[in-house]
Each structure stands twice: as structure tokens, then as C-alpha cells.
Design a protein around this motif. Structure first.
Motif, mmCIF file in Angstrom:
data_model
loop_
_atom_site.group_PDB
_atom_site.id
_atom_site.type_symbol
_atom_site.label_atom_id
_atom_site.label_comp_id
_atom_site.label_asym_id
_atom_site.label_seq_id
_atom_site.Cartn_x
_atom_site.Cartn_y
_atom_site.Cartn_z
ATOM 1 N N ALA A 23 0.732 -1.281 -0.032
ATOM 2 C CA ALA A 23 0.026 0.040 0.078
ATOM 3 C C ALA A 23 0.674 1.274 -0.076
ATOM 4 O O ALA A 23 0.506 2.257 -0.529
ATOM 5 N N ARG A 24 1.882 1.396 0.764
ATOM 6 C CA ARG A 24 2.765 2.367 0.795
ATOM 7 C C ARG A 24 3.406 2.703 -0.373
ATOM 8 O O ARG A 24 3.693 3.824 -0.937
ATOM 9 N N ARG A 25 3.755 1.628 -1.060
ATOM 10 C CA ARG A 25 4.421 1.526 -2.579
ATOM 11 C C ARG A 25 3.487 2.368 -3.511
ATOM 12 O O ARG A 25 4.055 2.954 -4.347
ATOM 13 N N ARG A 26 2.221 1.624 -3.418
ATOM 14 C CA ARG A 26 1.264 2.071 -4.541
ATOM 15 C C ARG A 26 0.915 3.672 -4.146
ATOM 16 O O ARG A 26 0.939 4.692 -5.160
ATOM 17 N N GLU A 27 0.956 4.093 -2.883
ATOM 18 C CA GLU A 27 0.683 5.683 -2.675
ATOM 19 C C GLU A 27 2.073 6.346 -3.128
ATOM 20 O O GLU A 27 1.619 7.384 -3.397
ATOM 21 N N LYS A 28 3.363 6.076 -2.720
ATOM 22 C CA LYS A 28 4.219 6.602 -3.435
ATOM 23 C C LYS A 28 4.328 6.728 -4.939
ATOM 24 O O LYS A 28 4.611 7.873 -5.464
ATOM 25 N N SER A 29 4.009 5.560 -5.587
ATOM 26 C CA SER A 29 3.941 5.778 -7.113
ATOM 27 C C SER A 29 2.740 6.751 -7.517
ATOM 28 O O SER A 29 3.068 7.459 -8.434
ATOM 29 N N LYS A 30 1.848 6.659 -6.910
ATOM 30 C CA LYS A 30 0.583 7.654 -7.294
ATOM 31 C C LYS A 30 0.914 8.985 -7.160
ATOM 32 O O LYS A 30 0.808 9.974 -7.870
ATOM 33 N N GLN A 31 1.813 9.316 -5.727
ATOM 34 C CA GLN A 31 2.297 10.705 -5.739
ATOM 35 C C GLN A 31 3.174 11.046 -6.680
ATOM 36 O O GLN A 31 3.283 12.255 -7.293
ATOM 37 N N GLU A 32 4.093 10.118 -7.087
ATOM 38 C CA GLU A 32 5.109 10.781 -8.137
ATOM 39 C C GLU A 32 4.457 10.689 -9.427
ATOM 40 O O GLU A 32 4.928 11.695 -10.187
#
Length: 221
Positions: free
Chosen positions: A69-78
């Protein structure tokens, strides 16, 4: 026996003198110690320790689900940041801001190319319908078409070629004079510049890239 005691007393007195001398030396050198060769006070924190600031503590993920979930959130932010940056760059290009000139394709970079584009875009050209006429000629010049249609197609093609030659001569001369007047020390090669001008004015205005920054009829140079 008496001599033995006297020798021991002398040794104790000498030891006491050495101890007192050492204490006096330490009292004199109580100043802050510096690292050899560095000239910096050891008690002073290094710039990294003194000015570095850490962000809020984020505990590590406790399981795979939370990590994903954290990786998805970081990717979405980028992706959001990249999208916003692309929008900003496109807006700068549409405004013709010189600060965004580096984001143009190599063929479009430079103040000389910018001036050439503005001169072309400020003029109405018959040649902007060049490719449309080519398509019409290809369709109407087929053997199955009536002879009159083919004759009209041939005449249209000849007219478009003549218009292209005349407009190319006029616009290229105008661009050359304007660049020579505004950029007397320009090192842009004229054959490449003329080809750039011709490829632009035969394109339909709405399809030109970079997008026109001036209106038809505006005085540029």
C-alpha cells in the motif's frame, strides 16, 4: 634502617612534586581541545549534525499488505508530480516563455527559430493546404476518374506547386532579413533554417508544433 627511611621519604617527595607539576600543566591547558590539523573545535558539532533535520518518524510496515500500500501511494504521488510538471512545461511552451525553450525539440530551439516561427505564423499562406491538395490529387487522378476531373486535379497540383515556390521565396527572404537585423552574430545555417520555414508554412496552422504564438496579420518583423 634510618637511611632506608630517609630514601623512601625523598622518593615520596619527588613523586609529589611531579604530581603537582602535572596538575598545574592541566590547569593551564583547560581550553577546548582541537583536532590535530583540522583547526576545528571537537566540542562544536559538524555542519551535518548541527543543521541536519529529519522528517517525522514513520514506522516501518508491519506486513506485506501495508508495504504494498505504501509503494502504491508513493507511486501515485510521483505520477501526480510528473503530471503537474508536464502541465507546467506545456503551459510555458504555449506562452512562448524563453525559460522553457530547452524543452522544445532540438530543431525548434533557439531565438532564431522562434523568430522564424512567428514570421511564418503571422502570414496566411496558400501552401498550408499543401498536404490536403496532395490527398485530393491522389484520389482524383486515378485512371477510373473522368478526364475533366483529372484535368482539374492536374491544374490544381500545378497551381499548388507554383504557390509553394512563390511563398517559399518571399517568406525565406523575409526571415533572412529579420534574423540578420535582430541577430547579426547568428551562426544558424541558412539552408537548414529555410527548410525549417518551408516545412512549417505547408502545415495547416492548427497542426503546427510548437503552437503559434502570434495571430495571422500581426506585425512581427
Amino acid at each position: 634502617m634510618s637511611s632506608l627511611f630517609r630514601r623512601a621519604e625523598k622518593d615520596d617527595a619527588a613523586t609529589a612534586d611531579v604530581t603537582e607539576a602535572a596538575e598545574e600543566t592541566e590547569a593551564v591547558d583547560l581550553g577546548p581541545k582541537k583536532a590535530s590539523g583540522s583547526g576545528r573545535d571537537k566540542a562544536t558539532p559538524t555542519p551535518k549534525r548541527g543543521t541536519g533535520k529529519r522528517g517525522p518518524y514513520v514506522p516501518p510496515p508491519t506486513n506485506r499488505k501495508e508495504s504494498a500500500a505504501r509503494r502504491r501511494e508513493k507511486s501515485k504521488q510521483e505520477r501526480g508530480e510528473q503530471r503537474a510538471r508536464r502541465v507546467e512545461i506545456q503551459a510555458g511552451l504555449d506562452r512562448g516563455d524563453p525559460a522553457y525553450d530547452k524543452y522544445h525539440m532540438p530543431r525548434d530551439r533557439g531565438p532564431e527559430r522562434k523568430l522564424a516561427r512567428d514570421i511564418v505564423d503571422s502570414r496566411f499562406t496558400i501552401s498550408q493546404f499543401f498536404f490536403l491538395v496532395v490527398l485530393v490529387v491522389l484520389v482524383t487522378s486515378q485512371p477510373g476518374m473522368p478526364e475533366m476531373v483529372r484535368n482539374v486535379s492536374t491544374g490544381l497540383w500545378v497551381f499548388m506547386l507554383l504557390a509553394f515556390v512563390v511563398e517559399a521565396v518571399i517568406i525565406c527572404r523575409k526571415v533572412s532579413k529579420a534574423i540578420k537585423a535582430k541577430f547579426p552574430n547568428s551562426t544558424v545555417k541558412k539552408p537548414g533554417l529555410y527548410w525549417y520555414v518551408c516545412m512549417r508554412f505547408i502545415m495547416i496552422r492548427k497542426l503546427r508544433m510548437p503552437r503559434p504564438q502570434v495571430k495571422t496579420g500581426d506585425k512581427v518583423a
